[in-house]
Design a protein around this motif. Structure first.
Motif, PDB file in Angstrom:
ATOM      1  N   ASN A   1      16.329  29.672   6.106  1.00  0.00           N
ATOM      2  CA  ASN A   1      17.564  30.100   5.433  1.00  0.00           C
ATOM      3  C   ASN A   1      17.668  29.688   3.983  1.00  0.00           C
ATOM      4  OD1 ASN A   1      17.835  27.357   6.615  1.00  0.00           O
ATOM      5  ND2 ASN A   1      19.858  27.405   5.660  1.00  0.00           N
TER       6      ASN A   1
ATOM      7  N   ALA B   1      23.634  24.501  12.853  1.00  0.00           N
ATOM      8  CA  ALA B   1      22.262  23.986  12.901  1.00  0.00           C
ATOM      9  C   ALA B   1      22.259  22.496  13.234  1.00  0.00           C
ATOM     10  CB  ALA B   1      21.567  24.235  11.567  1.00  0.00           C
TER      11      ALA B   1
ATOM     12  N   MET C   1      16.830  29.319  11.851  1.00  0.00           N
ATOM     13  CA  MET C   1      18.026  29.490  11.039  1.00  0.00           C
ATOM     14  C   MET C   1      17.688  30.452   9.906  1.00  0.00           C
ATOM     15  SD  MET C   1      20.301  26.551   9.195  1.00  0.00           S
ATOM     16  CE  MET C   1      21.918  26.897   8.493  1.00  0.00           C
TER      17      MET C   1
ATOM     18  N   HIS D   1      13.911  26.091   9.502  1.00  0.00           N
ATOM     19  CA  HIS D   1      14.816  26.521   8.440  1.00  0.00           C
ATOM     20  C   HIS D   1      14.163  27.603   7.587  1.00  0.00           C
ATOM     21  CE1 HIS D   1      18.233  23.716   8.800  1.00  0.00           C
ATOM     22  NE2 HIS D   1      17.342  22.943   9.395  1.00  0.00           N
TER      23      HIS D   1
END
Length: 397
Positions: A37, A23, A351, A35
């Motif tokens: 994640n 990333a 991500m 993001h």
């Protein structure tokens, strides 16, 4: 050359953080990364917590008591009383995040080679904590087709052995967002009392419950005074992940006395963070009312958008701010890395956290990811659009 320990070699990588270098490289190439994640809320930390840090009168930043300051623990007990959990300050040990509370719990009730039963998928670091404690995770499988509901109690019975020391649940769940019902907690209470083992409940997402449902704590009225251990944290509740303050709660005096020895070995939890966390307990109810409306709105937006993507299967969470998504790919790890290394849509990519790391059974979750809906709605919509276009290209290749 000196060798690394066997335990160190077995220690799993974080499925949430292992893709960070990819990333960062994407960002250096000018790619915007959404993001999805990690459970880092973008909700503002309550002003009362921040003001307590800015305006404190501390002149010597000294150790606190190993179990946390008495004043803070009393205020935590008052918070629990408002949630129909009747505990005293002496039944609470303040820890360095919920992570340390879990390590203290495992250290207090297990010996090397013992077993803990956990419905999977589960918070990935349970694997790491069990490895660090030299114990074995025994998974009982919940399924996306059942919205990750509690598996039949007979499945737990089959797995209990003389080495079984506890059942561990996360309620509401990370990574699934599943919320256990009163009936499910009653079933778990019955089995832990029958086999005289512990029920550990990770309740850090207690405030984030949707659709007029109610959170059921293991210390509500299930007769588990000698069997229940609560793991808690300020990280998500007050959007204070960086404070690293949690707590272990139990009415079992032996558990508290033993956990205190672990607490003494590490001296004390962070003093400054306790100041902020104590002040955070003054957060008005209106703060949570607004946050819950916001997260429910984000959840509904995310689920609605994901259901439009061909080949995608998603369970609807009832709490927390995560969901598990099954993708039409052969390997979510490879796909997640490809998203960061090779793909972008208008200089944007996403991500995600590959879900295999949230299982202990090899081969499970290999085509699943966890998505945290901690971004604003418009960013969630953009993210799902990127996912949909990425899946088309990935599967063409």
């Amino acid at each position: 050359m000196p060798s690394i320990s066997f335990k160190g070699k077995k220690m799993p990588e974080s499925p949430i953080r292992k893709l960070v270098p990819f990333a960062e490289n994407a960002k250096k190439r000018g790619i915007k990364v959404f993001h999805l994640n990690i459970g880092q809320p973008d909700i503002k930390t309550p002003d009362c917590a921040l003001e307590a840090i800015k305006n404190n009168t501390v002149e010597v930043l000294s150790y606190s008591r190993s179990e946390g300051s008495e004043e803070y623990r009393q205020k935590i007990a008052n918070y629990y009383a408002k949630n129909n959990i009747n505990v005293t300050a002496n039944e609470i040990i303040v820890t360095t995040g919920g992570s340390e509370a879990l390590l203290f719990a495992m250290g207090s009730i297990t010996d090397p080679g013992d077993e803990i039963i956990i419905p999977e998928p589960f918070y990935a670091n349970y694997n790491g904590f069990s490895t660090a404690s030299s114990i074995t995770v025994v998974p009982v499988i919940s399924k996306i087709e059942d919205n990750f509901a509690l598996p039949p109690i007979e499945e737990f019975e089959k797995l209990i052995t003389p080495k079984t020391k506890a059942i561990l649940i996360c309620n509401p769940g990370n990574p699934t967002g599943y919320l256990y019902s009163k009936e499910e907690i009653q079933k778990l209470a019955k089995i832990v009392k029958k086999h005289d083992i512990f029920l550990i409940a990770d309740e850090v997402y207690r405030e984030f419950v949707y659709d007029n449902a109610q959170h059921q704590s293991v210390l509500n009225d299930f007769g588990l005074e000698n069997h229940a251990i609560i793991i808690d944290s300020v990280s998500k509740r007050y959007s204070m992940c960086g404070a690293r303050i949690g707590c272990l709660v139990s009415k079992n005096k032996d558990v508290i006395a033993t956990a205190l020895k672990f607490a003494q070995a590490r001296l004390s939890p962070p003093t400054f963070a306790q100041i902020a966390s104590e002040a955070a307990l003054e957060t008005p109810k209106s703060y949570f009312d607004e946050v819950i409306v916001e997260y429910k709105d984000r959840r509904d937006t995310l689920i609605s958008q994901l259901n439009k993507v061909e080949g995608v299967k998603v369970a609807t969470p009832k709490g927390a701010f995560y969901c598990v998504v099954e993708l039409p790919v052969d390997d979510a790890d490879k796909f997640a890395q490809w998203l960061l290394e090779e793909y972008n849509l208008n200089n944007q990519t996403i991500m995600v956290a590959p879900a295999a790391g949230f299982y202990s059974t090899q081969g499970f979750g290999i085509n699943q990811v966890r998505i945290a809906y901690v971004l604003k709605k418009e960013d969630l919509i953009k993210s799902v659009n990127i996912l949909a276009e990425a899946l088309k290209k990935y599967n063409q290749n």
